[in-house]
Design a protein around this motif. Structure first.
Motif, PDB file in Angstrom:
ATOM      1  N   LYS A  53     -39.250 -27.326 -28.791  1.00  0.00           N
ATOM      2  CA  LYS A  53     -39.762 -26.027 -28.369  1.00  0.00           C
ATOM      3  C   LYS A  53     -40.760 -25.481 -29.386  1.00  0.00           C
ATOM      4  CE  LYS A  53     -37.913 -24.578 -24.418  1.00  0.00           C
ATOM      5  NZ  LYS A  53     -37.001 -23.441 -24.357  1.00  0.00           N
ATOM      6  N   SER A  54     -40.507 -25.704 -30.668  1.00  0.00           N
ATOM      7  CA  SER A  54     -41.433 -25.217 -31.689  1.00  0.00           C
ATOM      8  C   SER A  54     -42.801 -25.868 -31.527  1.00  0.00           C
ATOM      9  CB  SER A  54     -40.873 -25.504 -33.086  1.00  0.00           C
ATOM     10  OG  SER A  54     -41.731 -25.007 -34.084  1.00  0.00           O
ATOM     11  N   GLU A  67     -33.366 -25.118 -39.681  1.00  0.00           N
ATOM     12  CA  GLU A  67     -32.909 -26.508 -39.623  1.00  0.00           C
ATOM     13  C   GLU A  67     -33.112 -27.126 -41.008  1.00  0.00           C
ATOM     14  OE1 GLU A  67     -31.422 -27.858 -37.141  1.00  0.00           O
ATOM     15  OE2 GLU A  67     -31.782 -26.262 -35.662  1.00  0.00           O
ATOM     16  N   CYS A  99     -39.442 -24.726 -38.409  1.00  0.00           N
ATOM     17  CA  CYS A  99     -38.050 -24.603 -37.955  1.00  0.00           C
ATOM     18  C   CYS A  99     -37.172 -24.385 -39.189  1.00  0.00           C
ATOM     19  CB  CYS A  99     -37.623 -25.846 -37.185  1.00  0.00           C
ATOM     20  SG  CYS A  99     -38.578 -26.170 -35.693  1.00  0.00           S
ATOM     21  N   GLY A 129     -29.167 -29.836 -29.942  1.00  0.00           N
ATOM     22  CA  GLY A 129     -29.753 -28.527 -30.191  1.00  0.00           C
ATOM     23  C   GLY A 129     -30.891 -28.581 -31.186  1.00  0.00           C
ATOM     24  N   GLN A 130     -30.722 -29.391 -32.224  1.00  0.00           N
ATOM     25  CA  GLN A 130     -31.788 -29.542 -33.204  1.00  0.00           C
ATOM     26  C   GLN A 130     -33.029 -30.166 -32.567  1.00  0.00           C
ATOM     27  OE1 GLN A 130     -31.522 -32.705 -36.296  1.00  0.00           O
ATOM     28  NE2 GLN A 130     -31.726 -31.010 -37.772  1.00  0.00           N
ATOM     29  N   ARG A 188     -33.954 -30.026 -29.423  1.00  0.00           N
ATOM     30  CA  ARG A 188     -34.617 -29.065 -28.529  1.00  0.00           C
ATOM     31  C   ARG A 188     -35.338 -27.988 -29.335  1.00  0.00           C
ATOM     32  NH1 ARG A 188     -31.525 -25.829 -23.783  1.00  0.00           N
ATOM     33  NH2 ARG A 188     -30.573 -24.782 -25.564  1.00  0.00           N
ATOM     34  N   THR A 189     -34.740 -27.527 -30.413  1.00  0.00           N
ATOM     35  CA  THR A 189     -35.380 -26.514 -31.253  1.00  0.00           C
ATOM     36  C   THR A 189     -36.729 -27.000 -31.758  1.00  0.00           C
ATOM     37  OG1 THR A 189     -33.296 -25.507 -31.952  1.00  0.00           O
ATOM     38  CG2 THR A 189     -35.182 -25.210 -33.407  1.00  0.00           C
TER      39      THR A 189
END
Length: 389
Positions: A285-286, A317, A314, A278-279, A281-282
């Motif tokens: 995407k950013s 995170e 982000c 998840g991190q 992908r985050t």
């Protein structure tokens, strides 16, 4: 990976295809696609999480779980924000097609894509469907063309497996930030895959593909992804099937991103060294969604600091730390090593290519993720500033 053929393709023989001009817009272009597989076809469906999803999405969610064997698409009209009448129109279209093809209505999903806030021109659609005969003889490629809106080219991918085949079509170039873009995707296989296995595999693949593409950060009201397995090839190795499914969907996602409205460059951002998927992908995407990164790519400007910025925003995170971060463009590292003039020249040359590869290593763990997007150009603004006119 290869482009699928016509009637020689085994999947195409299992799934009957009709395409035609149903008069959604009065220009005579094919805007209707119907694809139906044999009885016993298994399926899996994923739809948009938009809170303003259209009647077609609402109706498709009510289809027979795991046993959908066909779909109907009307292109260039989203049938969204059309109230109860929009739902009744979708029910009528699905019911009319079901009668012609000899299926139960809940064995079909109905999808729409295009302008929001306009009802279907039901008189012309009824006239077309009343003249529809079955079985038809159109091709998978024709269906890929019929479902387009502002796409510049059809999107078709096919991968052979060990005794089976997976073929997919898709449309989508704008309003793409799936939360499950405007995106529709339909994948067909002759493999025999139980519905529960198909559903689990498809959802894993969707996370890595359709949920990992972005053109403009906007989530469509109509996103739908469907996979159907006719079973005529018999049982297959589930892992081999999932690999082929992932290859087809990855190809379609690359086609969607590279055909983004006004786009000239495909951007692929791979994040490694993350503490969790998840991190990764985050962060990916950013980077992909940053207008400054997109315009940097469009202008072939080696301003790598924009990638540092996109990672840094982000804020949810907290483990991200600049001293652990490594950033490369096409394999050439620009951070933390100071990018000298020769490196910047290589980066600029890379940015002028058809595909830009951004690599971000977070230095925190072993997880990775790849996200797909495109540059931001004047063409995107033009395409979306006069969409209704």
């Amino acid at each position: 990976m290869s482009w699928c053929g016509r009637s020689e393709v085994s999947v195409a023989r299992d799934f009957r295809v009709h395409c035609g001009a149903a008069g959604v817009l009065p220009d005579g272009r094919d805007d209707l696609a119907v694809v139906v597989g044999p009885p016993g076809t298994t399926s899996a469906l994923v739809t948009t999480r938009s809170r303003t999803a259209g009647p077609c999405v609402v109706l498709s969610r009510q289809a027979r779980a795991g046993a959908v064997r066909g779909f109907v698409v009307l292109a260039r009209n989203a049938n969204v924000a059309t109230g109860e009448q929009g739902l009744r129109d979708a029910v009528e279209v699905r019911g009319s097609v079901a009668r012609v093809v000899g299926a139960d209505p809940d064995e079909l999903v109905v999808c729409s894509t295009g302008m929001i806030g306009r009802r279907y021109p039901m008189a012309s659609i009824r006239a077309h469907l009343s003249a529809l005969t079955w079985p038809p003889s159109d091709s998978i490629e024709a269906a890929a063309a019929a479902i387009m809106t502002t796409d510049t080219r059809p999107k078709v991918r096919s991968v052979p497996g060990a005794g089976f085949e997976v073929t997919g079509i898709a449309k989508g170039v704008g309003m793409i930030e799936p939360d499950m873009a405007t995106m529709l995707s339909f994948v067909m296989t002759d493999a025999q895959v139980p519905a529960h296995v198909l559903d689990a595999a498809f959802r894993r693949v969707v996370e890595r593909t359709y949920n990992s593409v972005s053109v403009d950060t906007d989530t469509s009201t109509s996103d739908t992804a469907l996979v159907m397995a006719s079973g005529t090839a018999g049982p297959v190795d589930n892992d081999a099937f999932e690999r082929a499914l992932a290859e087809v969907c990855t190809g379609l996602v690359r086609d969607i991103a590279s055909d983004g409205e006004g786009a000239g460059t495909l951007i692929t951002c791979t994040v490694t060294g993350a503490g969790s998927p998840g991190q990764a992908r985050t962060v990916g995407k950013s980077v992909i969604n940053s207008p400054l990164v997109k315009t940097m790519v469009h202008g072939a400007d080696p301003n790598w600091g924009r990638v540092v910025m996109a990672v840094g925003k982000c804020v949810n995170e907290p483990d991200l730390a600049p001293e652990r971060l490594r950033i490369s463009f096409g394999g050439d590292e620009v951070f933390p090593r100071a990018a000298d003039r020769d490196t910047l020249a290589l980066v600029e040359q890379h940015l002028r290519g058809d595909e830009v590869l951004l690599e971000v290593d977070l230095g925190l763990g072993e997880e990775s993720w790849t996200v797909y997007g495109c540059d931001l150009t004047e063409g995107y603004v033009r395409s979306n500033s006069d969409y209704t006119t």
